[in-house]
Design a protein around this motif. Structure first.
Motif, PDB file in Angstrom:
ATOM      1  N   PHE A 300      71.242  39.691   6.666  1.00  0.00           N
ATOM      2  CA  PHE A 300      71.508  39.288   8.345  1.00  0.00           C
ATOM      3  C   PHE A 300      71.548  40.546   9.137  1.00  0.00           C
ATOM      4  N   ASN A 301      70.720  40.436  10.401  1.00  0.00           N
ATOM      5  CA  ASN A 301      70.638  41.539  11.338  1.00  0.00           C
ATOM      6  C   ASN A 301      72.084  41.798  11.866  1.00  0.00           C
ATOM      7  N   LEU A 302      72.135  42.593  12.980  1.00  0.00           N
ATOM      8  CA  LEU A 302      73.122  43.149  13.786  1.00  0.00           C
ATOM      9  C   LEU A 302      73.558  41.897  14.868  1.00  0.00           C
ATOM     10  N   LYS A 303      72.782  40.846  14.855  1.00  0.00           N
ATOM     11  CA  LYS A 303      73.100  39.840  15.449  1.00  0.00           C
ATOM     12  C   LYS A 303      73.670  38.661  14.591  1.00  0.00           C
ATOM     13  N   CYS A 304      73.977  38.924  13.406  1.00  0.00           N
ATOM     14  CA  CYS A 304      74.501  38.082  12.503  1.00  0.00           C
ATOM     15  C   CYS A 304      73.586  36.923  12.279  1.00  0.00           C
ATOM     16  N   GLU A 305      72.219  36.994  12.297  1.00  0.00           N
ATOM     17  CA  GLU A 305      71.277  35.962  12.241  1.00  0.00           C
ATOM     18  C   GLU A 305      70.700  36.499  10.678  1.00  0.00           C
ATOM     19  N   PRO A 306      70.470  35.386  10.145  1.00  0.00           N
ATOM     20  CA  PRO A 306      69.766  35.606   8.583  1.00  0.00           C
ATOM     21  C   PRO A 306      68.324  35.869   8.991  1.00  0.00           C
ATOM     22  N   VAL A 307      67.776  36.953   8.322  1.00  0.00           N
ATOM     23  CA  VAL A 307      66.345  37.371   8.297  1.00  0.00           C
ATOM     24  C   VAL A 307      65.735  37.187   6.981  1.00  0.00           C
ATOM     25  N   PHE A 308      66.384  37.291   5.802  1.00  0.00           N
ATOM     26  CA  PHE A 308      65.705  36.942   4.561  1.00  0.00           C
ATOM     27  C   PHE A 308      66.871  36.332   3.485  1.00  0.00           C
ATOM     28  N   GLU A 309      66.299  35.179   2.952  1.00  0.00           N
ATOM     29  CA  GLU A 309      67.049  34.754   1.712  1.00  0.00           C
ATOM     30  C   GLU A 309      66.285  35.129   0.418  1.00  0.00           C
ATOM     31  N   PHE A 310      67.453  35.545  -0.412  1.00  0.00           N
ATOM     32  CA  PHE A 310      66.752  36.078  -1.767  1.00  0.00           C
ATOM     33  C   PHE A 310      66.974  34.679  -2.657  1.00  0.00           C
ATOM     34  N   GLY A 311      67.135  33.496  -2.107  1.00  0.00           N
ATOM     35  CA  GLY A 311      67.283  32.428  -2.975  1.00  0.00           C
ATOM     36  C   GLY A 311      68.626  32.335  -3.780  1.00  0.00           C
ATOM     37  N   THR A 312      68.779  31.480  -4.484  1.00  0.00           N
ATOM     38  CA  THR A 312      69.823  31.293  -5.274  1.00  0.00           C
ATOM     39  C   THR A 312      69.736  31.721  -6.702  1.00  0.00           C
ATOM     40  N   GLY A 313      70.961  32.004  -7.345  1.00  0.00           N
ATOM     41  CA  GLY A 313      70.840  32.467  -8.872  1.00  0.00           C
ATOM     42  C   GLY A 313      72.318  32.738  -9.207  1.00  0.00           C
ATOM     43  N   SER A 314      72.461  33.268 -10.470  1.00  0.00           N
ATOM     44  CA  SER A 314      73.499  33.633 -10.937  1.00  0.00           C
ATOM     45  C   SER A 314      74.014  35.156 -10.609  1.00  0.00           C
ATOM     46  N   ARG A 315      74.522  35.357  -9.563  1.00  0.00           N
ATOM     47  CA  ARG A 315      75.056  36.524  -9.097  1.00  0.00           C
ATOM     48  C   ARG A 315      76.250  36.777  -8.277  1.00  0.00           C
TER      49      ARG A 315
END
Length: 570
Positions: A300-315
């Motif tokens: 997320f950026n400082l505006k709490c907007e998503p800027v990149f998704e790492f996808g899903t996984g076992s983490r």
């Protein structure tokens, strides 16, 4: 610093100081600390001091010369903490009273790091929130007393100069910025009322003087995450129990506050618990892992907007390297220990490894290597530590003896910017093979399925790849098109099945002549059925289908059936 960074290893046998990588060796300047009662150890924030407790003795070591600068006897400390500039060392002991001393003795002690001189002692009965908080320049010292926060200035620990007593405060945090000081307080709600996060500018602590306020329900406790600049903070709220029954982990919420008065709630795109939160050392973004398994990781950026998704996984864990150009995503605890290392600038996966049973992970100060360890009391079997390269190559492994338990491993700290930002390369580094047995990755298949083609399927319908939010790879339109393509394929397969069903049945070319004897004719018809079935199996085999063992045995038995048929027709 090519000679490597020192790190300390604390176990049931004592403390060992080592140096590396690239070459791992014992730190000859300081010998091994022998003792089965080494309760705690700690490097100061700038790495100039190393402190540890061995039995009733507290020692402070200067890391330039690796010589003891203080030896304090009669100590029962269980926790240690340094001030931000490493000027003072604080220790906490368990508070107790006796008949001779019903009031109890002070159990929170402050020592000068340079010589171990006792500066001040306080009574701090509770272990939770025991650690006093300092401003980054050490001009401001604060601690929580009952439900008040009290402040001292200019290293004068005898005079309280300010106090926050307008609310019943359960926890607080000082911002790490210098010059102007800010305090964030958590005020629990009462009788169905919401809880609050109140941000004050020192020393204006009246109830009407908060510069920002954030209310939230369902919060038994709050964790504070400041960025390095100290101008933005995240509040992770959590409850011990999710009353809706939706999660074993309770319920969490994430809120954003800024020194300019802005507040926001960080909205998650997937339901489920929040496992980990971390600010990038570059201060312009933060990462969150959240949602039911497979968990989603989002920047997320400082505006709490998503800027990149790492996808899903076992983490369930996030670790930025000190320079902020690499981020490690790992799945530990009840997960298998899979680790991914990403280039934060290019948003590219550059390394991965398997660190099973890890209970501790820490980046080296150089930002190139990281350390994983299996420690007691979390796990008492297979204790040891490993050092890895960011590409995922294992460089060093140390397994403890069966009688020795590993408690802690930590790198020596360095002032910020001591190590330059490492250049990231996709080149694979040659490592060593782990001595630990590797669990088989082959899925179990029942006997009836072992001679059939493997069927690939996913346990989770919502698995997704890394992408930027709003990109075509995960847009609603692309998902809709994918569904259409899948439906078209299914329809085509159904048509082929119908075509197969309408095709003439495959039968054997062998003809039988009935004799009129009911018993013989019954046997002849039975053999004909078997031969027809064999002919069908041979047709399937010719088309490339993998047959089962019993089906292959039927084909091999064709000659015996033909002989039996010939005998019956004589």
């Amino acid at each position: 610093m090519t000679s490597g960074s020192p790190f300390a290893v604390r176990s049931s046998n004592g403390i060992v100081l080592r140096v590396g990588p690239p070459q791992l060796q014992d730190l000859e300047k300081y010998g091994t600390v022998q003792g089965r009662t080494c309760r705690t150890m700690l490097f100061s924030p700038d790495g100039s001091y190393f402190a540890y407790v061995n039995g009733p003795v507290l020692k402070i070591v200067h890391t330039d010369s690796w010589e003891d600068v203080a030896v304090i006897e009669g100590v029962k400390a269980h926790h240690l903490a340094f001030s931000p500039k490493s000027t003072f060392l604080m220790s906490w002991e368990q508070f107790y009273t006796t008949k001779e001393d019903p009031q109890g003795k002070p159990n929170l002690n402050i020592y000068k790091s340079e010589n171990g001189e006792l500066v001040k002692s306080f009574v701090q009965k509770k272990q939770g929130n025991w650690e006093p908080q300092w401003s980054s320049d050490e001009k401001l010292f604060s601690r929580i007393v009952n439900t008040d926060v009290v402040f001292y200035e200019n290293l004068n620990f005898d005079k309280i100069v300010a106090r926050i007593n307008c609310y019943k405060i359960a926890a607080y945090s000082l911002s790490p910025n210098v010059g102007t000081y800010f305090t964030l307080c958590y005020v629990p709600g009462q009788s169905g009322q919401p809880s609050f996060g109140k941000l004050f500018k020192y020393p204006s602590f009246d109830s009407q003087q908060s510069i920002a306020s954030k209310s939230f329900f369902q919060a038994d406790k709050v964790e504070f995450y400041w960025n390095l600049k100290g101008n933005n903070v995240l509040l992770l709220t959590s409850t011990e129990v999710d009353k809706t029954g939706g999660s074993y982990y309770g319920k969490q919420g994430l809120h954003f506050m800024s020194l300019n008065g802005q507040t926001a709630m960080v909205t998650m795109s997937k339901e489920g618990p929040i496992y980990s939160v971390a600010w990038s050392p570059k201060n312009h973004e933060f990462c969150v892992i959240y949602g039911f398994v497979p968990a989603r990781a989002t920047v997320f950026n400082l505006k709490c907007e998503p800027v990149f998704e790492f996808g899903t996984g076992s983490r369930n864990s996030i670790y930025y390297n000190p320079q902020g150009n690499l981020v490690l995503l790992g799945g530990f605890g009840n997960l298998r220990g899979h680790v991914e290392i990403w280039d934060t600038t290019n948003r590219k996966l550059i390394g991965s490894c398997e660190a099973a049973d890890s209970t501790l992970l820490e980046w080296a100060p150089d930002g190139i290597h990281f350390l994983t360890a299996t420690t007691a009391p979390r796990l008492r079997i297979g204790n040891g530590y490993k050092i890895w390269h960011y590409s995922g190559a294992l460089l060093h492994e140390k397994q403890m003896d069966a009688q020795e338990e590993l408690y802690e491993v930590c790198w020596k700290n360095y002032p910020r910017h001591t190590f330059k930002e490492p250049a990231i390369s996709s080149e694979k580094i040659e490592g060593i093979a782990s001595s630990q047995p590797v669990a088989s990755k082959q899925a179990y298949r029942p006997p009836s399925a072992r001679n059939r083609p493997a069927i690939r399927f996913s346990l989770d319908d919502d698995e997704e790849q890394a992408h930027k939010p709003g990109s075509d790879s995960q847009s609603k339109a692309s998902i809709k098109q994918k569904k259409k393509r899948d439906a078209k394929k299914a329809k085509k397969l159904e048509g082929e099945d119908n075509k197969e069903a309408s095709a003439p049945a495959v039968v054997s070319s062998v003809q039988i002549a009935l004799t009129g004897d009911p018993e013989k004719d019954k046997k002849l018809k039975n053999i004909k059925k078997k031969l027809d079935a064999i002919e069908k199996l041979k047709e399937q085999q010719a088309q490339g289908k993998t047959l089962e063992i019993n089906q292959i045995a039927k084909i091999k038995g064709e000659s015996d059936l033909l002989k039996e048929l010939e005998q019956l027709q004589i």
